[in-house]
Design a protein around this motif. Structure first.
Motif, mmCIF file in Angstrom:
data_model
loop_
_atom_site.group_PDB
_atom_site.id
_atom_site.type_symbol
_atom_site.label_atom_id
_atom_site.label_comp_id
_atom_site.label_asym_id
_atom_site.label_seq_id
_atom_site.Cartn_x
_atom_site.Cartn_y
_atom_site.Cartn_z
ATOM 1 N N GLU A 141 0.845 -1.187 0.000
ATOM 2 C CA GLU A 141 0.000 0.000 0.000
ATOM 3 C C GLU A 141 0.884 1.242 0.000
ATOM 4 O O GLU A 141 1.994 1.224 0.502
ATOM 5 N N HIS A 142 0.360 2.323 -0.574
ATOM 6 C CA HIS A 142 1.052 3.610 -0.594
ATOM 7 C C HIS A 142 0.168 4.635 0.102
ATOM 8 O O HIS A 142 -1.020 4.402 0.301
ATOM 9 N N ALA A 143 0.752 5.787 0.424
ATOM 10 C CA ALA A 143 -0.037 6.837 1.068
ATOM 11 C C ALA A 143 0.498 8.209 0.687
ATOM 12 O O ALA A 143 1.697 8.379 0.478
ATOM 13 N N PHE A 144 -0.418 9.143 0.590
ATOM 14 C CA PHE A 144 -0.079 10.557 0.520
ATOM 15 C C PHE A 144 -0.578 11.164 1.818
ATOM 16 O O PHE A 144 -1.707 10.911 2.237
ATOM 17 N N ILE A 145 0.273 11.942 2.452
ATOM 18 C CA ILE A 145 -0.097 12.617 3.695
ATOM 19 C C ILE A 145 0.054 14.110 3.481
ATOM 20 O O ILE A 145 1.096 14.573 3.015
ATOM 21 N N GLU A 146 -0.995 14.863 3.814
ATOM 22 C CA GLU A 146 -0.948 16.315 3.720
ATOM 23 C C GLU A 146 -0.602 16.880 5.095
ATOM 24 O O GLU A 146 -1.115 16.418 6.117
ATOM 25 N N TYR A 147 0.263 17.871 5.105
ATOM 26 C CA TYR A 147 0.696 18.507 6.347
ATOM 27 C C TYR A 147 0.382 19.998 6.316
ATOM 28 O O TYR A 147 0.437 20.630 5.267
ATOM 29 N N VAL A 183 -4.493 9.779 2.377
ATOM 30 C CA VAL A 183 -5.192 8.877 1.475
ATOM 31 C C VAL A 183 -4.262 7.695 1.227
ATOM 32 O O VAL A 183 -3.074 7.857 1.014
ATOM 33 N N ARG A 184 -4.835 6.477 1.347
ATOM 34 C CA ARG A 184 -4.042 5.256 1.130
ATOM 35 C C ARG A 184 -4.554 4.549 -0.102
ATOM 36 O O ARG A 184 -5.757 4.514 -0.358
ATOM 37 N N PHE A 185 -3.622 3.962 -0.877
ATOM 38 C CA PHE A 185 -3.997 3.373 -2.149
ATOM 39 C C PHE A 185 -3.005 2.284 -2.561
ATOM 40 O O PHE A 185 -1.899 2.191 -2.037
ATOM 41 N N THR A 186 -3.446 1.461 -3.514
ATOM 42 C CA THR A 186 -2.604 0.434 -4.116
ATOM 43 C C THR A 186 -2.615 0.657 -5.623
ATOM 44 O O THR A 186 -3.664 0.918 -6.206
ATOM 45 N N LEU A 187 -1.443 0.580 -6.235
ATOM 46 C CA LEU A 187 -1.318 0.686 -7.684
ATOM 47 C C LEU A 187 -1.314 -0.710 -8.295
ATOM 48 O O LEU A 187 -0.722 -1.633 -7.738
ATOM 49 N N SER A 188 -1.983 -0.864 -9.433
ATOM 50 C CA SER A 188 -1.956 -2.134 -10.156
ATOM 51 C C SER A 188 -1.974 -1.833 -11.649
ATOM 52 O O SER A 188 -2.153 -0.683 -12.060
ATOM 53 N N GLY A 195 -5.172 -0.061 -12.547
ATOM 54 C CA GLY A 195 -5.468 1.276 -12.065
ATOM 55 C C GLY A 195 -5.077 1.475 -10.615
ATOM 56 O O GLY A 195 -4.171 0.819 -10.100
ATOM 57 N N ILE A 196 -5.778 2.376 -9.961
ATOM 58 C CA ILE A 196 -5.522 2.725 -8.561
ATOM 59 C C ILE A 196 -6.722 2.288 -7.736
ATOM 60 O O ILE A 196 -7.868 2.588 -8.072
ATOM 61 N N TYR A 197 -6.455 1.578 -6.638
ATOM 62 C CA TYR A 197 -7.502 1.177 -5.704
ATOM 63 C C TYR A 197 -7.315 1.989 -4.432
ATOM 64 O O TYR A 197 -6.273 1.897 -3.785
ATOM 65 N N PHE A 198 -8.292 2.826 -4.092
ATOM 66 C CA PHE A 198 -8.210 3.635 -2.890
ATOM 67 C C PHE A 198 -8.758 2.852 -1.705
ATOM 68 O O PHE A 198 -9.865 2.319 -1.758
ATOM 69 N N HIS A 199 -7.981 2.787 -0.635
ATOM 70 C CA HIS A 199 -8.367 2.040 0.561
ATOM 71 C C HIS A 199 -9.043 2.928 1.588
ATOM 72 O O HIS A 199 -10.002 2.530 2.221
#
Length: 66
Positions: free
Chosen positions: A29-35, A44-49, A52-56
């Motif tokens: 899983e990957h994540a973008f964190i806003e500060y 926001v957490r997501f997986t790339l395949s 496409g992109i699956y948002f968790h």
């Protein structure tokens, strides 16, 4: 996320811990964190395949709300 405690279905974010998030990240899983400054306010957490992109999950912490 506490405002969704009694939603149907309830938010799974309420049962997440640092350990479960770390485990998900270690499993692809990957994540973008806003500060704002040094304070995290959204994630926001997501997986790339190949398909496409699956948002968790997406969280917006109280400090980051308008």
């Amino acid at each position: 996320m506490i405002e969704y405690e009694h939603a149907t279905p309830p938010s799974s974010a309420l049962s997440e811990t640092i350990e479960t998030i770390e485990q998900a990240m270690n499993n692809g899983e990957h994540a973008f964190i806003e500060y704002i400054g040094e304070q995290p306010v959204a994630m926001v957490r997501f997986t790339l395949s190949a398909r496409g992109i699956y948002f968790h999950s997406a969280e917006n912490y109280p400090l980051g709300r308008c």
